[in-house]
Design an enzyme around this catalytic site. Structure first.
Site, PDB file in Angstrom:
ATOM      1  N   ASN A 209     -15.894  10.753  13.464  1.00  0.00           N
ATOM      2  CA  ASN A 209     -15.899  10.428  14.978  1.00  0.00           C
ATOM      3  C   ASN A 209     -17.117  11.100  15.528  1.00  0.00           C
ATOM      4  O   ASN A 209     -17.896  11.872  15.053  1.00  0.00           O
ATOM      5  CB  ASN A 209     -14.468  11.000  15.641  1.00  0.00           C
ATOM      6  CG  ASN A 209     -14.519  12.490  15.364  1.00  0.00           C
ATOM      7  OD1 ASN A 209     -15.308  13.296  15.912  1.00  0.00           O
ATOM      8  ND2 ASN A 209     -13.389  12.745  14.714  1.00  0.00           N
ATOM      9  N   ASP A 278      -7.260  11.002  12.609  1.00  0.00           N
ATOM     10  CA  ASP A 278      -5.887  10.892  12.606  1.00  0.00           C
ATOM     11  C   ASP A 278      -5.392  10.171  11.060  1.00  0.00           C
ATOM     12  O   ASP A 278      -4.223  10.474  10.817  1.00  0.00           O
ATOM     13  CB  ASP A 278      -5.342   9.474  13.528  1.00  0.00           C
ATOM     14  CG  ASP A 278      -5.490  10.125  15.008  1.00  0.00           C
ATOM     15  OD1 ASP A 278      -5.214  11.443  15.168  1.00  0.00           O
ATOM     16  OD2 ASP A 278      -5.935   9.524  16.029  1.00  0.00           O
ATOM     17  N   LYS A 288     -19.865   5.517  -5.853  1.00  0.00           N
ATOM     18  CA  LYS A 288     -20.114   4.617  -4.913  1.00  0.00           C
ATOM     19  C   LYS A 288     -19.393   3.535  -4.857  1.00  0.00           C
ATOM     20  O   LYS A 288     -19.500   2.624  -5.994  1.00  0.00           O
ATOM     21  CB  LYS A 288     -21.377   4.404  -4.989  1.00  0.00           C
ATOM     22  CG  LYS A 288     -21.889   3.914  -3.618  1.00  0.00           C
ATOM     23  CD  LYS A 288     -23.552   3.436  -3.615  1.00  0.00           C
ATOM     24  CE  LYS A 288     -23.881   2.596  -2.329  1.00  0.00           C
ATOM     25  NZ  LYS A 288     -25.386   2.416  -2.525  1.00  0.00           N
ATOM     26  N   PRO A 304      -1.845  14.881   8.571  1.00  0.00           N
ATOM     27  CA  PRO A 304      -1.022  15.792   9.150  1.00  0.00           C
ATOM     28  C   PRO A 304      -1.568  16.118  10.539  1.00  0.00           C
ATOM     29  O   PRO A 304      -2.706  16.172  10.790  1.00  0.00           O
ATOM     30  CB  PRO A 304      -1.125  17.152   8.300  1.00  0.00           C
ATOM     31  CG  PRO A 304      -2.128  16.936   7.703  1.00  0.00           C
ATOM     32  CD  PRO A 304      -2.602  15.587   7.409  1.00  0.00           C
ATOM     33  N   LYS A 340       3.432  18.403  21.680  1.00  0.00           N
ATOM     34  CA  LYS A 340       2.780  19.471  20.537  1.00  0.00           C
ATOM     35  C   LYS A 340       3.095  20.790  21.011  1.00  0.00           C
ATOM     36  O   LYS A 340       2.750  21.796  20.398  1.00  0.00           O
ATOM     37  CB  LYS A 340       1.201  19.165  20.515  1.00  0.00           C
ATOM     38  CG  LYS A 340       0.961  17.592  20.539  1.00  0.00           C
ATOM     39  CD  LYS A 340       1.077  17.159  19.025  1.00  0.00           C
ATOM     40  CE  LYS A 340       0.422  15.690  19.110  1.00  0.00           C
ATOM     41  NZ  LYS A 340      -0.928  15.304  18.961  1.00  0.00           N
TER      42      LYS A 340
END
Length: 403
Positions: A209, A278, A288, A304, A340
């Protein structure tokens, strides 16, 4: 507040020199012994007599101006300073500091001092964003130089952007903080996660990300400055490792989970600023993957949830989570806080300019279990980190705070 403290004020040449006059006055009124060094360019904006009148000391401008034969002036000034403040700090003086150049009174004294240094940059926005200036500042940070970042606004050159010298009151507060450090986390252990995890597809490709790690690294550095023992668990990042912290490099979400859980029971505060993937590929190819078909299907499995596991297993820990959102900021942030089992959630809209991944600033909303909402204006990530840590210090059970 600063009685008995010796402050060396270095003034380099920029239009913002007039703010240094106010700073000098404020420092002197607070009881500090202020000695001023001005560069040749600085005296073209404000006469040395102005600073001499305010500081009650002769202003140094020339390396070879030795008025007291019993000492070498630049060495004497360097030795007796409790703190060196450079305001304004131009691109030129920052470059000299980074390269170790000593060709005038100020740069020579900076080479000789062992006192902490606080620099307040001020320059045109394009100069401030120039790679050379950014690299010089990063080099100086690695050497322990402290910075108070310039503000955004109308610049003397007519541009609007980041480059205005911080206000004298803000610089003064930073000086007080350095000379009379507030250590609310002394004796506490803080665990910080940072960066974006990497999930391998094969030896040359991965899923990740946009997280740069800047927020987490800022938290780690501020926590260290507040007296905490800090563990920074970092996914891959191009940022330099903060000094004075235990640095634990990890790659994947599974790596980070293992590192966090191994240390969780020993810490007082957890700040999970990392952007954890995620999902991960169900299988990572050892070689590759070759291009063959028009389409390729990759099966992903859920990683997790590290923050949730922290919330389930915490005992004494004060847990702060982050929620990067693009819509329904407060509702989504509050939902995540409850699911959470966090004590505080830092929600930000990553679509806003100046917020989110890769920026030096952030715009956050703080949410807690009692339904309290605090919306902070755009701040540097260091300022956001400082605010979070002060809240955590106040709310720790050992401080008598509410969980």
């Amino acid at each position: 507040m600063l009685k008995g403290k010796s402050i060396l004020l270095g003034v380099s040449g920029g239009i913002a020199v007039y703010k240094a006059v106010s700073l000098c006055s404020k420092l002197a009124q607070s009881g500090a012994d202020v000695r001023v060094i001005m560069t040749e360019s600085a005296v073209k904006f404000v006469a040395p007599l102005t600073f001499q009148t305010l500081s009650r000391h002769h202003v140094m401008t020339d390396t070879f101006e030795e008025k007291d034969p019993s000492v070498v002036s630049h060495i004497d000034l360097a030795d007796h300073a409790d703190l060196v403040v450079i305001a304004p700090a131009t691109a030129n003086i920052l470059a000299k500091m980074a390269l170790g150049i000593g060709d005038d009174m100020l740069s020579t004294t900076l080479l000789a001092t062992t006192a902490p240094i606080l620099a307040a940059p001020a320059m045109n926005v394009h100069m401030y964003e120039h790679p050379a200036v950014l690299n010089n500042m990063e080099t100086l940070r690695e050497r322990g130089v402290h910075f108070i970042e310039p503000r955004e606004g109308q610049l003397a050159c007519g541009y609007v952007g980041k480059g205005r010298l911080a206000e004298p009151e803000q610089i003064y507060e930073a000086i007080v903080a350095m000379l009379q450090p507030d250590l609310p986390l002394q004796g506490k252990k803080v665990l910080v996660t940072a960066g974006g995890t990497v999930e391998r597809l094969d030896p040359v490709r991965y899923l990740s990300n946009d997280s740069s790690g800047k927020m987490g690294y800022a938290v780690a550095e501020e926590a260290r400055g507040m007296g905490a023992e800090v563990v920074l668990i970092s996914a891959p990042s191009s940022l330099p490792r903060p000094e004075g912290v235990e640095f634990v490099p990890v790659v994947s979400a599974l790596d980070m989970l293992s590192a966090v859980m191994e240390r969780l029971k020993d810490v007082d505060i957890v700040i999970k600023a990392a952007a954890v993937a995620d999902y991960r590929p169900a299988e990572a190819s050892p070689v590759k993957i070759k291009k063959k078909d028009e389409e390729m299907t990759i099966r992903l499995v859920k990683n997790p949830d590290i923050l949730q596991q922290i919330g389930e297993r915490k005992t004494k820990q004060y847990v702060i989570g982050f929620a990067a959102e693009t819509n329904d900021l407060e509702a989504n942030g509050l939902d995540k806080l409850r699911r959470k089992n966090c004590d505080l959630m830092v929600a930000n809209d990553v679509t806003l300019e100046g917020a989110g991944f890769g920026t030096d600033t952030n715009i956050v909303t703080l949410l807690d279990k009692d339904g309290n909402v605090e919306r902070l204006p755009i701040l540097s990530k260091r300022e956001v980190a400082r605010h979070l840590l002060k809240l955590a210090a106040e709310r720790l059970p050992s401080a008598g705070g509410e969980r």
